[in-house]
Design a protein around this motif. Structure first.
Motif, PDB file in Angstrom:
ATOM      1  N   TYR A 212      49.774  58.104  56.261  1.00 26.02           N
ATOM      2  CA  TYR A 212      50.874  57.986  55.391  1.00 26.02           C
ATOM      3  C   TYR A 212      50.141  58.166  53.895  1.00 26.02           C
ATOM      4  CZ  TYR A 212      54.318  56.736  58.778  1.00 26.02           C
ATOM      5  OH  TYR A 212      55.100  56.476  59.759  1.00 26.02           O
ATOM      6  N   ARG A 213      48.792  57.669  53.964  1.00 25.64           N
ATOM      7  CA  ARG A 213      48.136  57.644  52.452  1.00 25.64           C
ATOM      8  C   ARG A 213      47.936  59.150  52.111  1.00 25.64           C
ATOM      9  NH1 ARG A 213      43.194  58.533  51.019  1.00 25.64           N
ATOM     10  NH2 ARG A 213      42.425  58.599  53.469  1.00 25.64           N
ATOM     11  N   VAL A 214      47.526  59.987  53.003  1.00 30.79           N
ATOM     12  CA  VAL A 214      47.150  61.413  52.839  1.00 30.79           C
ATOM     13  C   VAL A 214      48.456  62.167  52.497  1.00 30.79           C
ATOM     14  CG1 VAL A 214      46.419  63.778  53.559  1.00 30.79           C
ATOM     15  CG2 VAL A 214      45.229  61.391  54.111  1.00 30.79           C
ATOM     16  N   MET A 215      49.602  61.768  53.034  1.00 25.94           N
ATOM     17  CA  MET A 215      50.933  62.390  52.772  1.00 25.94           C
ATOM     18  C   MET A 215      51.205  61.829  51.187  1.00 25.94           C
ATOM     19  SD  MET A 215      52.833  61.543  56.245  1.00 25.94           S
ATOM     20  CE  MET A 215      54.500  62.053  55.592  1.00 25.94           C
ATOM     21  N   PHE A 216      51.078  60.750  50.838  1.00 24.53           N
ATOM     22  CA  PHE A 216      51.467  60.159  49.501  1.00 24.53           C
ATOM     23  C   PHE A 216      50.624  61.094  48.424  1.00 24.53           C
ATOM     24  CE2 PHE A 216      50.385  57.243  46.305  1.00 24.53           C
ATOM     25  CZ  PHE A 216      51.685  57.327  45.339  1.00 24.53           C
ATOM     26  N   GLU A 217      49.322  60.999  48.537  1.00 22.16           N
ATOM     27  CA  GLU A 217      48.435  61.933  47.789  1.00 22.16           C
ATOM     28  C   GLU A 217      48.702  63.383  47.574  1.00 22.16           C
ATOM     29  OE1 GLU A 217      44.438  60.984  49.105  1.00 22.16           O
ATOM     30  OE2 GLU A 217      44.468  58.854  48.524  1.00 22.16           O
ATOM     31  N   MET A 218      49.183  64.059  48.934  1.00 19.26           N
ATOM     32  CA  MET A 218      49.634  65.389  48.706  1.00 19.26           C
ATOM     33  C   MET A 218      50.919  65.331  47.738  1.00 19.26           C
ATOM     34  SD  MET A 218      48.298  67.840  50.717  1.00 19.26           S
ATOM     35  CE  MET A 218      46.870  68.039  52.156  1.00 19.26           C
ATOM     36  N   TRP A 219      51.788  64.565  47.977  1.00 21.60           N
ATOM     37  CA  TRP A 219      52.840  64.398  47.043  1.00 21.60           C
ATOM     38  C   TRP A 219      52.773  64.475  45.663  1.00 21.60           C
ATOM     39  CZ3 TRP A 219      55.411  60.446  44.339  1.00 21.60           C
ATOM     40  CH2 TRP A 219      56.406  60.358  44.000  1.00 21.60           C
ATOM     41  N   LEU A 220      51.599  63.327  45.574  1.00 23.11           N
ATOM     42  CA  LEU A 220      51.385  63.050  44.049  1.00 23.11           C
ATOM     43  C   LEU A 220      50.524  64.154  43.331  1.00 23.11           C
ATOM     44  CD1 LEU A 220      51.657  60.371  42.455  1.00 23.11           C
ATOM     45  CD2 LEU A 220      49.381  59.945  42.988  1.00 23.11           C
TER      46      LEU A 220
END
Length: 642
Positions: free
Chosen positions: A493-501
C-alpha cells in the motif's frame, strides 16, 4: 490535458524515443545474472521439488548416494491438503496513520484512495496466488507498476499490481530481504507480439539465449519459436533512485538510469517543453526525453505552511516578472517532482530465517514425512494386491473357471469332496495404517493445524466454545505468518501511494469517512504539497502504512459476531425495535464479516430514509402532532385532580 491527447503523446513518445544500442551493458548485466542464478540454483531446484509435491508427484525420492527414484502408484497428498488449509482468502484493508499533528484527515483520505485502487484491481486473485506461493516456497513477490494508459475517463493512468511466481525473482547473493539488495532480476516469458507491443521493438531477429523455467507444467516451460524470455534488472543508481535494464538475448529493450522518475518530451534544439508536434519557442519538430525535476502548479493552491500566518498559505499558479522591454510576463510556479527510492517489488516471507533470502517453506518442513507416507502407501497397496483367495482340490480334479452360474466339479469318490476348500489370505496392514496416521498427525503438528481448524470432527472439543478455542489456538500458531502477510500488504500500500504521488496528475473521487451514507470527496496529489520552515516546497509522505487487523482471525470473527448479537439483545445498542439500533448492530456485524450483514445494513438504512421522508412530509403538510393536539385540548386544571 484531455485523456485522448495525452494518450496520443504517450504513444508517440514510445514510438519516437531513441532506442538503446547494443553496448557492454548487456554483457555486464548478463554476467551478474549468471552469477546470481548459479548462487541461487539450489533454491530453484528446491522450488521445483516443492511444486511437484504440491501437484501430487508419485515419485519417491532416493536417499543421497542411494538408488534411483521409485514410483508411488497412489498416495495421500498431505502437502496440498495442509497448505490449502492455511490459505487465508481475505484481502487486508489499508490502514494509514499520520505522523504529524493535523494530518489525520489526510491519512483518512489516503485510506479511501487505496480502497478505491484495490476495488479496481484484481486483489483477490493476487492474494490467492500469493498465499499459496508463500506457504509452498517460503516467500512470494508482488510487482507494482504505473500503467500510463490505464485508469478511467477522468483520471489517466493507474497503479497496476502483478503477482510473480517465486522462481521469477533472482536476487543478488548475500541479502536477507529484497530492500537490502543493490540489484535483482525478474524473469518474464513473453510472446513475440507482446514484446513488440510493450517495448516497441521488432522481434524477428531476436533469439532467446536463456531457456528459463518460470512456471509449472510443460506447456509453460516449453520454449517455442513464438516465445521469448525477457530479463529485467532493477538496481539502485548513484543518486539513490531506482534504475531499470531489460534485455532479451543480445537485444537491449529498456535502459532507464532513473526509472521511477518523471520524464518529459522536450525540443531537441532548444530544450523547451513540447506539448504538440512543433516547438512553440523555435519551431523545431525533433524531440527527446528528459528527466523532469520540477512541474508547474495546475492552479492556485492553499497548502499548510510553517511560515504563513495561521499555518495556511495560498500559492499562486503564476507570478509576474518584468521583461527587458518594460513589460510583464507570467511565470509558472514550479514544485519539485516527488522522488521514489524504493524498489517496485514487494517481498513476503513465510517464516523468517536469519542468513536466508527465502523464508522457511511449509512444504519443505513436511516433505520427509510426505515421502514416508508414500512408501507406506506403496507397501499397503502391495500387500493388499498380493493377498487373495486360494482353492484346494484333490489331485487330478480341475475347477471350471467360466462365468456360468452353475459349475460342475467331477469327483471320483465322496472323500474327494472333503478336500475341496477355499483359503483366504488377508494381509495385516493395521500397523502400517497406524504409522501412516501418525506421520500425518506429525505433519499437522509441525504446522500448528488442528482438526477443528480444518473443519473436521474434533472429539476433544465437546462444545461450541471448546471448538472455537481449539480453532483460536491453531490460528495463534499461525499468527507469525499472518504478521508477515500484514507487513507485505502494508508495504505494498505504501508503494502504491508513492506511485500515485509520483505519476498521477488528476483528481480522483473517493468515498469519505462514511461511505454508507453516500459521502464522496476528491483527492489529488497536490493535497500533499507542503512548505517547510526553510521556505522550500516538499511532498508530505510521512505516514505509517499498515492493514486493519481487527477480526483477522476467523475464530475471533465468530466470537465477536456472537458477542454483538448478545449485546444487541441486551439493549447495548439501544432499543432493539428501533431502526437506529439495528443500524448500529449491522455496522458492527459487517465489520466482522458476518454473512449477509451488508445487505441487512442497506435495508435498515433504506428503512430509516423512508421513515425520515414520511416525517418530513408530515411536517410540510402541516399535519398536527397527535400528542401536542391532545395536550392543547386539555384545559388548565383538567386531568390533574384539580
Amino acid at each position: 490535458m484531455g485523456g485522448s491527447v495525452l494518450s496520443r503523446e504517450i504513444k508517440e513518445q514510445r514510438e519516437n524515443a531513441p532506442r538503446p544500442a547494443k553496448t557492454g551493458e548487456v554483457m555486464k548485466w548478463r554476467a551478474r545474472y549468471e552469477q546470481a542464478r548459479q548462487a541461487y540454483g539450489e533454491q530453484l531446484d528446491q522450488f521445483r521439488l516443492e511444486e511437484e509435491e504440491y501437484d501430487g508427484s508419485g515419485t519417491i525420492l532416493p536417499k543421497p548416494g542411494g538408488m534411483k527414484a521409485q514410483g508411488a502408484p497412489l498416495s495421500r497428498n498431505a502437502v496440498y491438503e495442509l497448505i490449502e488449509t492455511e490459505v487465508e482468502p481475505t484481502v487486508p484493508k489499508p490502514k494509514v496513520q499520520a505522523l504529524h499533528e493535523g494530518e489525520e484527515d489526510s491519512a483518512r483520505l489516503i485510506e479511501a484512495l487505496l480502497q478505491r485502487m484495490t476495488a479496481q484491481l484484481p486483489m483477490e486473485a493476487v492474494n490467492d496466488s500469493n498465499e499459496r506461493e508463500t506457504y509452498l516456497h517460503g516467500g512470494s513477490f508482488v510487482q507494482i507498476d504505473w500503467d500510463m494508459l490505464g485508469g478511467l475517463h477522468r483520471a489517466l493512468g493507474s497503479v497496476s499490481v502483478q503477482d510473480l511466481a517465486t522462481r521469477q525473482v533472482i536476487p543478488q547473493p548475500g541479502g536477507d530481504w529484497l530492500e537490502e539488495l543493490d540489484w535483482y532480476f525478474i524473469v518474464q516469458p513473453m510472446t513475440r507480439e507482446k514484446v513488440k507491443r510493450v517495448y516497441r521493438r521488432e522481434t524477428a531477429d531476436m533469439e532467446c539465449a536463456e531457456n528459463e523455467q518460470t512456471g509449472r507444467g510443460e506447456e509453460q516451460n516449453a520454449q517455442s519459436g513464438d516465445r521469448l524470455t525477457v530479463i529485467t534488472a532493477f538496481y539502485k543508481n548513484e543518486d539513490g533512485g531506482i534504475g531499470k535494464f531489460s534485455w532479451c538475448g543480445d537485444t537491449v529493450l529498456e535502459d532507464e538510469q532513473d526509472y521511477l522518475h518523471r520524464h518529459q518530451r522536450v525540443c531537441a534544439r532548444c530544450g523547451a517543453p513540447m506539448a504538440g508536434d512543433e516547438c512553440t519557442e523555435c519551431g523545431g519538430r525533433a524531440w527527446k526525453r528528459k528527466t523532469v525535476k520540477e512541474v508547474p502548479l495546475p492552479r492556485d493552491l492553499c497548502i499548510p505552511s510553517a511560515c504563513a500566518p495561521g499555518g495556511v498559505e495560498t500559492v499562486a499558479a503564476f507570478s509576474l516578472q518584468s521583461t527587458e522591454n518594460g513589460g510583464w510576463r507570467q511565470v509558472p510556479t514550479m514544485a519539485p517532482v516527488y522522488r521514489m527510492k524504493h524498489f517496485p517489488t514487494v517481498m513476503r516471507k513465510n517464516i523468517s530465517a536469519k542468513g536466508r533470502f527465502m523464508g522457511m517453506s511449509d512444504a519443505k518442513t513436511i516433505l520427509p514425512m510426505q515421502q514416508a507416507m508414500k512408501k507406506l502407501d506403496t507397501k499397503i497397496l502391495e500387500k493388499l494386491l498380493k493377498g487373495g483367495s486360494y482353492v484346494t482340490l484333490p489331485q487330478g480334479v480341475s475347477v471350471e473357471t467360466t462365468d456360468r452360474e452353475l459349475k460342475v466339479i467331477r469327483l471320483r469318490t465322496p472323500a474327494e469332496k472333503a478336500l475341496i476348500d477355499v483359503i483366504t489370505v488377508q494381509p495385516n496392514i493395521a500397523s502400517d495404517i497406524a504409522v501412516r496416521s501418525s506421520y500425518y498427525q506429525d505433519m499437522k503438528s509441525c504446522l500448528g493445524i488442528t482438526d477443528a481448524y480444518q473443519g473436521k470432527q474434533d472429539v476433544t472439543a465437546t462444545s461450541g466454545t471448546a471448538k472455537r478455542i481449539s480453532v483460536s489456538q491453531a490460528a495463534g500458531r499461525l499468527e507469525s505468518k499472518r504478521v508477515m502477510k500484514n507487513r507485505m500488504w502494508g508495504e505494498m500500500y505504501r508503494v502504491m501511494f508513492e506511485m500515485w504521488l509520483l505519476f498521477s496528475d488528476d483528481e480522483m473521487c473517493v468515498h469519505g469517512e462514511n461511505p454508507l451514507d453516500g459521502e464522496y470527496r476528491t483527492i489529488s496529489k497536490w493535497d500533499f504539497l507542503r512548505r517547510d520552515a526553510g521556505g522550500q516546497l516538499y511532498w508530505n509522505d510521512e505516514f505509517l502504512f499498515g492493514v486493519e487487523t481487527e477480526g483477522a482471525n476467523p475464530a475471533d470473527r465468530t466470537a465477536m459476531q456472537e458477542r454483538i448479537r448478545s449485546d444487541f439483545q441486551a439493549g447495548m445498542y439501544g432499543e432493539p425495535k428501533l431502526v437506529d439500533s439495528r443500524i448500529r448492530m449491522w455496522k458492527m456485524m459487517s465489520k466482522y464479516g458476518a454473512p449477509g450483514a451488508k445487505t441487512m445494513l442497506d435495508m435498515a438504512l433504506e428503512e430509516k430514509r423512508s421513515l425520515s421522508k414520511s416525517e418530513r412530509e408530515v411536517r410540510e403538510n402541516g399535519v398536527p402532532d397527535l400528542q401536542q393536539s391532545f395536550e392543547d385540548r386539555i384545559q388548565p386544571g383538567e386531568g390533574d385532580g384539580r
